[in-house]
Motif scaffolding. Structure first.
Motif, PDB file in Angstrom:
ATOM      1  N   GLY A   1      25.053  23.985  90.098  1.00  0.00           N
ATOM      2  CA  GLY A   1      23.754  23.661  90.659  1.00  0.00           C
ATOM      3  C   GLY A   1      23.742  23.326  92.134  1.00  0.00           C
ATOM      4  O   GLY A   1      22.711  22.930  92.671  1.00  0.00           O
ATOM      5  N   SER A   2      24.885  23.481  92.815  1.00  0.00           N
ATOM      6  CA  SER A   2      24.932  23.274  94.269  1.00  0.00           C
ATOM      7  C   SER A   2      26.042  24.139  94.833  1.00  0.00           C
ATOM      8  O   SER A   2      26.988  24.515  94.122  1.00  0.00           O
TER       9      SER A   2
ATOM     10  N   ASN B   1      29.668  24.716  93.057  1.00  0.00           N
ATOM     11  CA  ASN B   1      30.035  26.073  92.652  1.00  0.00           C
ATOM     12  C   ASN B   1      31.267  26.585  93.390  1.00  0.00           C
ATOM     13  O   ASN B   1      32.118  27.263  92.803  1.00  0.00           O
TER      14      ASN B   1
ATOM     15  N   HIS C   1      28.646  17.779  85.456  1.00  0.00           N
ATOM     16  CA  HIS C   1      27.672  18.659  86.110  1.00  0.00           C
ATOM     17  C   HIS C   1      26.649  17.822  86.879  1.00  0.00           C
ATOM     18  O   HIS C   1      26.252  18.155  88.006  1.00  0.00           O
ATOM     19  N   ASN C   2      26.230  16.719  86.301  1.00  0.00           N
ATOM     20  CA  ASN C   2      25.263  15.803  86.910  1.00  0.00           C
ATOM     21  C   ASN C   2      25.683  15.352  88.306  1.00  0.00           C
ATOM     22  O   ASN C   2      24.841  15.078  89.163  1.00  0.00           O
TER      23      ASN C   2
ATOM     24  N   SER D   1      24.236  18.094  90.717  1.00  0.00           N
ATOM     25  CA  SER D   1      22.851  18.570  90.696  1.00  0.00           C
ATOM     26  C   SER D   1      21.865  17.588  90.089  1.00  0.00           C
ATOM     27  O   SER D   1      20.666  17.878  90.042  1.00  0.00           O
TER      28      SER D   1
ATOM     29  N   LYS E   1      21.430  17.118  87.102  1.00  0.00           N
ATOM     30  CA  LYS E   1      21.003  17.607  85.792  1.00  0.00           C
ATOM     31  C   LYS E   1      21.596  16.724  84.704  1.00  0.00           C
ATOM     32  O   LYS E   1      22.713  16.205  84.839  1.00  0.00           O
TER      33      LYS E   1
END
Length: 247
Positions: free
Chosen positions: A82-83, A87, A131-132, A135, A137
């Motif tokens: 998500g960024s 990535n 993941h959070n 991003s 999320k």
């Protein structure tokens, strides 16, 4: 000790769904698939990527309660965190949450895999993140909800051996197909076909049987693989009866 195998996406496809071979490999980023449907295991997600994911997304590994399957070598910068930073600097690991699997075992296998990745790539435990982290999320959602807390997961990683096991070599090279029992309408058969192709990532066909219909899979190598395929169909409640036939 987690079983690992490779099912790598072809480079021609990988180039369309990643940033290319520019990953700095500074982080391990832990995700969950959020796909609770029966049969949505590591093999199914690996096949999804290999067959051309309909989403603009990609990830290096998928892990379930039985195995970890690699889709991309770590130098590929996948689209998952998500960024740009996440990535282009992260190795993306997806934990499967399919409702016919053992979530705790999948998390344990993920911890073993993460420990191996850390060792192989020289990544410190401080750079194992959610993941959070990149991003905001809510992912990995089950861990974040406390089903297995993040602190518990990190403790699992710290105590994991990072040892892996290769899958048993195939000694039966014969080819088999799985046939379902019959369905009274073609629509019912098409519903099953859609699951096998879209959710499981299998090759499959519909065959007429008189006035009825059945679904036939593509080939499996070895009777054990065919039996596992037949059990997966039954577990997902797609057919009450299955038959294994020589291809």
């Amino acid at each position: 000790m987690v079983v690992i195998r490779k099912k790598l996406v072809l480079e021609s496809l990988a180039a369309k769904i990643t940033y290319g071979k520019i990953n700095k490999k500074n982080y391990v980023v832990v995700h969950e698939t959020d796909n609770e449907r029966s049969g949505a295991d590591a093999d199914a997600h690996a096949r999804l990527q290999m067959n051309g994911n309909s989403r603009q997304a990609s990830w290096h590994w998928q892990v379930d309660d039985k195995e970890a399957v690699q889709s991309f070598e770590h130098n590929w910068a996948c689209w998952a965190a998500g960024s740009d930073k996440g990535n282009k600097e992260g190795i993306q690991v997806e934990t499967c949450v399919n409702n016919d699997g053992n979530y705790l075992k999948a998390v344990q296998n993920t911890a073993e895999l993460v420990a191996k990745i850390m060792k192989d790539e020289g990544i410190p435990i401080s750079n194992v993140v959610q993941h959070n982290h990149f991003s905001a999320k809510n992912c990995p959602s089950k861990m974040r909800a406390g089903k297995v807390s993040w602190s518990q997961f990190i403790a699992m990683v710290k105590t994991a051996s990072g040892a892996v096991q290769q899958p048993n070599p195939i000694t039966d090279n014969n080819k088999y197909r799985v046939l379902t029992g019959t369905y009274s309408t073609i629509q019912a058969a098409e519903n099953v076909l859609d699951v096998l192709k879209q959710r499981f990532g299998w090759v499959a066909y519909i065959e007429p049987d008189g006035k009825l219909w059945r679904v036939k899979t593509g080939t499996f190598t070895g009777a054990d693989a065919a039996k596992a395929g037949a059990n997966k169909i039954k577990t997902a409640k797609l057919a009450q009866v299955t038959n294994i036939v020589a291809a």
